[in-house]
Design a protein around this motif. Structure first.
Motif, PDB file in Angstrom:
ATOM      1  N   SER A 183      -7.293  10.158  -6.981  1.00  0.00           N
ATOM      2  CA  SER A 183      -8.449  10.985  -7.341  1.00  0.00           C
ATOM      3  C   SER A 183      -8.054  12.267  -8.050  1.00  0.00           C
ATOM      4  O   SER A 183      -8.897  12.929  -8.659  1.00  0.00           O
ATOM      5  CB  SER A 183      -9.266  11.322  -6.089  1.00  0.00           C
ATOM      6  N   ASN A 184      -6.783  12.644  -7.958  1.00  0.00           N
ATOM      7  CA  ASN A 184      -6.329  13.860  -8.636  1.00  0.00           C
ATOM      8  C   ASN A 184      -6.308  13.698 -10.149  1.00  0.00           C
ATOM      9  O   ASN A 184      -6.334  14.700 -10.882  1.00  0.00           O
ATOM     10  CB  ASN A 184      -4.932  14.245  -8.140  1.00  0.00           C
ATOM     11  N   GLY A 185      -6.243  12.442 -10.629  1.00  0.00           N
ATOM     12  CA  GLY A 185      -6.212  12.226 -12.070  1.00  0.00           C
ATOM     13  C   GLY A 185      -5.034  12.921 -12.711  1.00  0.00           C
ATOM     14  O   GLY A 185      -3.943  12.999 -12.147  1.00  0.00           O
ATOM     15  N   ASP A 186      -5.251  13.455 -13.916  1.00  0.00           N
ATOM     16  CA  ASP A 186      -4.204  14.226 -14.576  1.00  0.00           C
ATOM     17  C   ASP A 186      -4.829  15.457 -15.212  1.00  0.00           C
ATOM     18  O   ASP A 186      -5.985  15.796 -14.942  1.00  0.00           O
ATOM     19  CB  ASP A 186      -3.464  13.372 -15.620  1.00  0.00           C
ATOM     20  N   MET A 187      -4.078  16.124 -16.059  1.00  0.00           N
ATOM     21  CA  MET A 187      -4.553  17.388 -16.634  1.00  0.00           C
ATOM     22  C   MET A 187      -5.775  17.205 -17.518  1.00  0.00           C
ATOM     23  O   MET A 187      -6.565  18.136 -17.695  1.00  0.00           O
ATOM     24  CB  MET A 187      -3.413  18.024 -17.442  1.00  0.00           C
ATOM     25  N   ASP A 188      -5.966  16.021 -18.065  1.00  0.00           N
ATOM     26  CA  ASP A 188      -7.044  15.806 -19.028  1.00  0.00           C
ATOM     27  C   ASP A 188      -8.175  14.924 -18.507  1.00  0.00           C
ATOM     28  O   ASP A 188      -9.194  14.776 -19.179  1.00  0.00           O
ATOM     29  CB  ASP A 188      -6.483  15.157 -20.305  1.00  0.00           C
ATOM     30  N   ASN A 189      -8.017  14.322 -17.324  1.00  0.00           N
ATOM     31  CA  ASN A 189      -9.006  13.351 -16.867  1.00  0.00           C
ATOM     32  C   ASN A 189      -9.355  13.560 -15.396  1.00  0.00           C
ATOM     33  O   ASN A 189      -8.466  13.785 -14.566  1.00  0.00           O
ATOM     34  CB  ASN A 189      -8.475  11.917 -17.033  1.00  0.00           C
ATOM     35  N   VAL A 190     -10.676  13.506 -15.104  1.00  0.00           N
ATOM     36  CA  VAL A 190     -11.160  13.433 -13.739  1.00  0.00           C
ATOM     37  C   VAL A 190     -11.639  12.004 -13.522  1.00  0.00           C
ATOM     38  O   VAL A 190     -12.551  11.542 -14.207  1.00  0.00           O
ATOM     39  CB  VAL A 190     -12.333  14.417 -13.494  1.00  0.00           C
ATOM     40  N   PRO A 191     -11.019  11.253 -12.614  1.00  0.00           N
ATOM     41  CA  PRO A 191     -11.380   9.845 -12.442  1.00  0.00           C
ATOM     42  C   PRO A 191     -12.854   9.665 -12.117  1.00  0.00           C
ATOM     43  O   PRO A 191     -13.430  10.417 -11.321  1.00  0.00           O
ATOM     44  CB  PRO A 191     -10.499   9.401 -11.264  1.00  0.00           C
ATOM     45  N   GLU A 192     -13.479   8.665 -12.742  1.00  0.00           N
ATOM     46  CA  GLU A 192     -14.898   8.373 -12.520  1.00  0.00           C
ATOM     47  C   GLU A 192     -15.063   7.478 -11.288  1.00  0.00           C
ATOM     48  O   GLU A 192     -15.630   6.399 -11.361  1.00  0.00           O
ATOM     49  CB  GLU A 192     -15.489   7.698 -13.764  1.00  0.00           C
ATOM     50  N   MET A 193     -14.576   7.944 -10.153  1.00  0.00           N
ATOM     51  CA  MET A 193     -14.666   7.142  -8.938  1.00  0.00           C
ATOM     52  C   MET A 193     -16.072   7.120  -8.351  1.00  0.00           C
ATOM     53  O   MET A 193     -16.405   6.231  -7.575  1.00  0.00           O
ATOM     54  CB  MET A 193     -13.698   7.684  -7.888  1.00  0.00           C
TER      55      MET A 193
ATOM     56  N   ILE B 137       0.836  -1.206   0.000  1.00  0.00           N
ATOM     57  CA  ILE B 137       0.000   0.000   0.000  1.00  0.00           C
ATOM     58  C   ILE B 137       0.865   1.249   0.000  1.00  0.00           C
ATOM     59  O   ILE B 137       0.580   2.228  -0.705  1.00  0.00           O
ATOM     60  CB  ILE B 137      -0.942  -0.010   1.226  1.00  0.00           C
ATOM     61  N   ALA B 138       1.945   1.235   0.773  1.00  0.00           N
ATOM     62  CA  ALA B 138       2.867   2.376   0.784  1.00  0.00           C
ATOM     63  C   ALA B 138       3.485   2.583  -0.594  1.00  0.00           C
ATOM     64  O   ALA B 138       3.630   3.728  -1.065  1.00  0.00           O
ATOM     65  CB  ALA B 138       3.949   2.153   1.831  1.00  0.00           C
ATOM     66  N   THR B 139       3.840   1.495  -1.260  1.00  0.00           N
ATOM     67  CA  THR B 139       4.412   1.598  -2.611  1.00  0.00           C
ATOM     68  C   THR B 139       3.419   2.217  -3.574  1.00  0.00           C
ATOM     69  O   THR B 139       3.756   3.132  -4.347  1.00  0.00           O
ATOM     70  CB  THR B 139       4.834   0.207  -3.110  1.00  0.00           C
ATOM     71  N   LEU B 140       2.175   1.731  -3.556  1.00  0.00           N
ATOM     72  CA  LEU B 140       1.154   2.261  -4.463  1.00  0.00           C
ATOM     73  C   LEU B 140       0.848   3.729  -4.160  1.00  0.00           C
ATOM     74  O   LEU B 140       0.600   4.524  -5.075  1.00  0.00           O
ATOM     75  CB  LEU B 140      -0.113   1.422  -4.352  1.00  0.00           C
ATOM     76  N   THR B 141       0.886   4.092  -2.888  1.00  0.00           N
ATOM     77  CA  THR B 141       0.655   5.491  -2.516  1.00  0.00           C
ATOM     78  C   THR B 141       1.728   6.386  -3.112  1.00  0.00           C
ATOM     79  O   THR B 141       1.435   7.456  -3.673  1.00  0.00           O
ATOM     80  CB  THR B 141       0.649   5.636  -0.985  1.00  0.00           C
ATOM     81  N   ASN B 142       2.974   5.962  -3.000  1.00  0.00           N
ATOM     82  CA  ASN B 142       4.077   6.770  -3.543  1.00  0.00           C
ATOM     83  C   ASN B 142       4.030   6.820  -5.064  1.00  0.00           C
ATOM     84  O   ASN B 142       4.321   7.868  -5.666  1.00  0.00           O
ATOM     85  CB  ASN B 142       5.413   6.194  -3.069  1.00  0.00           C
ATOM     86  N   LEU B 143       3.673   5.717  -5.705  1.00  0.00           N
ATOM     87  CA  LEU B 143       3.584   5.711  -7.167  1.00  0.00           C
ATOM     88  C   LEU B 143       2.468   6.635  -7.652  1.00  0.00           C
ATOM     89  O   LEU B 143       2.593   7.285  -8.689  1.00  0.00           O
ATOM     90  CB  LEU B 143       3.359   4.291  -7.674  1.00  0.00           C
ATOM     91  N   ALA B 144       1.364   6.674  -6.899  1.00  0.00           N
ATOM     92  CA  ALA B 144       0.226   7.514  -7.302  1.00  0.00           C
ATOM     93  C   ALA B 144       0.500   8.995  -7.124  1.00  0.00           C
ATOM     94  O   ALA B 144      -0.264   9.827  -7.612  1.00  0.00           O
ATOM     95  CB  ALA B 144      -1.019   7.120  -6.507  1.00  0.00           C
ATOM     96  N   ALA B 145       1.584   9.334  -6.423  1.00  0.00           N
ATOM     97  CA  ALA B 145       1.936  10.748  -6.278  1.00  0.00           C
ATOM     98  C   ALA B 145       2.416  11.349  -7.590  1.00  0.00           C
ATOM     99  O   ALA B 145       2.393  12.578  -7.755  1.00  0.00           O
ATOM    100  CB  ALA B 145       3.002  10.903  -5.194  1.00  0.00           C
ATOM    101  N   LEU B 146       2.840  10.488  -8.526  1.00  0.00           N
ATOM    102  CA  LEU B 146       3.293  10.972  -9.841  1.00  0.00           C
ATOM    103  C   LEU B 146       2.097  11.030 -10.782  1.00  0.00           C
ATOM    104  O   LEU B 146       1.408  10.030 -11.002  1.00  0.00           O
ATOM    105  CB  LEU B 146       4.364  10.045 -10.409  1.00  0.00           C
ATOM    106  N   GLU B 147       1.839  12.195 -11.350  1.00  0.00           N
ATOM    107  CA  GLU B 147       0.642  12.406 -12.166  1.00  0.00           C
ATOM    108  C   GLU B 147       0.553  11.447 -13.345  1.00  0.00           C
ATOM    109  O   GLU B 147      -0.523  10.924 -13.657  1.00  0.00           O
ATOM    110  CB  GLU B 147       0.619  13.854 -12.663  1.00  0.00           C
ATOM    111  N   SER B 148       1.671  11.186 -13.985  1.00  0.00           N
ATOM    112  CA  SER B 148       1.643  10.336 -15.181  1.00  0.00           C
ATOM    113  C   SER B 148       1.329   8.880 -14.864  1.00  0.00           C
ATOM    114  O   SER B 148       1.011   8.105 -15.776  1.00  0.00           O
ATOM    115  CB  SER B 148       2.991  10.419 -15.903  1.00  0.00           C
ATOM    116  N   ASN B 149       1.402   8.480 -13.597  1.00  0.00           N
ATOM    117  CA  ASN B 149       1.124   7.089 -13.221  1.00  0.00           C
ATOM    118  C   ASN B 149      -0.346   6.830 -12.923  1.00  0.00           C
ATOM    119  O   ASN B 149      -0.797   5.685 -12.953  1.00  0.00           O
ATOM    120  CB  ASN B 149       1.939   6.695 -11.976  1.00  0.00           C
TER     121      ASN B 149
END
Length: 542
Positions: free
Chosen positions: A239-249, A189-201
């Motif tokens: 949930s931050n998504g990226d510049m072009d997408n808002v996640p459909e959560m 979970i810690a790994t996935l949290t850190n990976l999700a901090a990068l917008e492109s991921n």
């Protein structure tokens, strides 16, 4: 620095090796399940009824899974996940790790705590089982007839049996993360949290089947608070998504149920992350409808409770300010169903008004609450059921003069002719409006409050039925009198706007709409002339 140096030296080269270590126990689990199913099928088909019954003992698949993974493999997975958690802190490693073949797939399996076969039949499970599509999905035992491959020449009965075995295998392997150590799941979970901090991921992670659901399950299934806090941060990052997408959560009930749980956590950082996630989701109009609908307004209720918690301990609680901002964001939706559900939600409008009178509430929270009330006043009209609750809320909120939002809310209501009579009859409204119009002070913000309140009174005075009630209210008459005989400096300031306003409305149109006023000063503003006309009309109605 040492971790970054290690990554620079060999990180990219060893990622596939680490992934292969993560993959081994799950391959053994899949082989064990398929072998157990194959033995059941053979025993049931050739061994008679007795043999089939003995091999279909409840829990046999679970036992096969539990025995498939050795202690050494569990420890190996735990150590590898710890290495990955450290590498994920290196900025240069985040993207290669996410793009590494099989990395997200097996990390998702490690935190799969879905207890499909460990609950009583009929127990609801949000989100369903994790989906194992594509490469790395369920595979049969090598060389065996696993029933996972269907051809056109196979009998229908064989196809049904194969599909049934595939379904049983999916159920048995679902929740395989429960056979990993708790430390391995936390590291993952810690790994996935850190990976999700990068917008492109983020979008590629959201597209990984089962990843988001399994992160949510950690909140419900893990006993320690640390994985919950880490999961809340991971969900917020995604949930931050990226510049072009808002996640459909918002279409995922598992996510929404998890956010409801997190928003009530004691840890302030966890609450904040949950509210920020809801705010990010609400950046899409379509998502605001789903948020407002969910469980008949449970998310609205949770946000309302958080905003209304006038606790001195939470004076600087960021989650409360974020919740107030989220409600304002949802109120700005262009979809009428969202705003209608907010307007009709029991206690929401009153809560916003009470917050403005609270002693232990930060300025930011109050500003968002007043802005939300102003927005709702622009939307709610007669004969909407919520109008009574709105007017009562505005009366309670009339003590707020730090911004002109409440005064402008009154003016927005009075701008509709059918609302004026209802406003005049509403208990306490005229007194509240007159207090706003008589607000003391010389700064620009207070002047805006007075102007908006007097403008609301002037709009109401145009209606004959409301005029009689206005004429018998001492505060209203005093407010109009004071506004009509302002000092010369005020009139000079107002006259600066005269030309721009009259450019849209010529003198003839003005006189036709509002009538002339004998003895009016040409330098007086349009608003001053309207106020004087309103005062004249009220005096004649006395």
């Amino acid at each position: 620095d040492a971790i970054a140096q290690t990554w620079d030296e060999c990180g990219t080269e060893i990622l596939p090796l680490l992934v292969s270590v993560l993959e081994r126990p799950f391959q053994r689990i899949e082989r064990a399940v398929w072998n157990a199913l194959y033995n059941q099928n053979m025993s049931g088909g050739g061994g008679g009824a007795g043999g089939g019954a003995n091999n279909n003992v409840p829990g046999s698949l679970e036992r096969a899974v539990a025995m498939a993974v050795t202690r050494d493999q569990k420890l190996a997975v735990q150590k590898v996940t710890k290495v990955l958690a450290m590498y994920s802190l290196v900025p240069e490693a985040k993207s290669p790790m996410c793009q590494c073949e099989g990395m997200l797939r097996w990390l998702t399996r490690i935190i799969d705590t879905h207890n499909y076969n460990r609950v009583k039949p009929g127990t609801p499970a949000f989100g369903g089982r994790a989906s194992f599509r594509g490469k790395g999905g369920l595979r049969g035992s090598v060389g065996g007839s696993d029933g996972a491959t269907f051809t056109s020449d196979m009998p229908d009965e064989a196809k049904k049996d194969g599909a049934k075995r595939l379904e049983l295998a999916s159920r048995a392997t679902s929740g395989s993360g429960l056979y990993m150590t708790e430390a391995a799941r936390f590291n993952t979970i810690a790994t996935l949290t850190n990976l999700a901090a990068l917008e492109s991921n983020r979008m590629s992670m959201l597209l990984e089947p089962g990843l988001l659901d399994n992160i949510c399950r950690a909140v419900h299934n893990e006993h320690s608070d640390v994985p919950k806090q880490c999961s809340a941060l991971a969900i917020m990052n995604l949930s931050n998504g990226d510049m072009d997408n808002v996640p459909e959560m918002a279409s995922n009930d598992m996510v929404l149920e998890t956010l409801l749980k997190l928003i009530r956590e004691v840890n302030p950082e966890t609450r904040r992350n949950a509210v920020v996630t809801i705010f990010n989701i609400a950046c899409s109009d379509l998502n605001t409808v789903r948020l407002a609908r969910y469980r008949d307004g449970m998310i609205l209720e949770a946000l309302t409770e958080l905003v209304g918690s006038d606790d001195p301990v939470r004076l600087h609680d960021e989650a409360r300010a974020n919740a107030a901002e989220t409600l304002f964001n949802m109120a700005c939706s262009d979809i009428s169903e969202t705003t209608d559900r907010m307007a009709n939600h029991a206690g929401l409008l009153e809560c916003l008004a009470v917050v403005l009178r609270g002693e232990h509430t930060g300025l930011e929270v109050k500003m968002y609450c007043s802005a939300t009330l102003r927005r709702m006043a622009e939307l709610i009209r007669h004969p909407m059921i919520a109008q009574g609750a709105l007017l009562s809320a505005l009366v309670k909120a009339a003590t707020w003069t730090s911004t002109d939002c409440i005064a402008e809310a009154f003016r927005a209501q009075a701008s509709e002719a059918e609302n004026c009579v209802i406003m005049a009859h509403h208990h306490g409204l005229l007194n509240a409006l007159s207090r706003l119009a008589l607000t003391g002070g010389d700064d620009a913000d207070v002047d805006k409050v007075r102007r908006a309140a007097v403008g609301a009174i002037e709009l109401m005075s145009r209606q004959d039925e409301a005029r009689a009630l206005l004429a018998h209210n001492e505060g209203i008459i005093m407010a109009l009198t004071k506004a009509s005989y302002g000092d010369e400096g005020s009139l000079r300031d107002e006259s600066l706007t005269r030309q721009s306003m009259l450019s849209e409305m010529d003198e003839a149109t003005f006189d036709q709409s509002y009538g002339g006023f004998e003895g009016g000063d040409e330098e007086a503003s349009v608003q001053s002339r309207r106020i004087q006309l309103a005062l004249k009309n009220l005096v004649s109605a006395m």
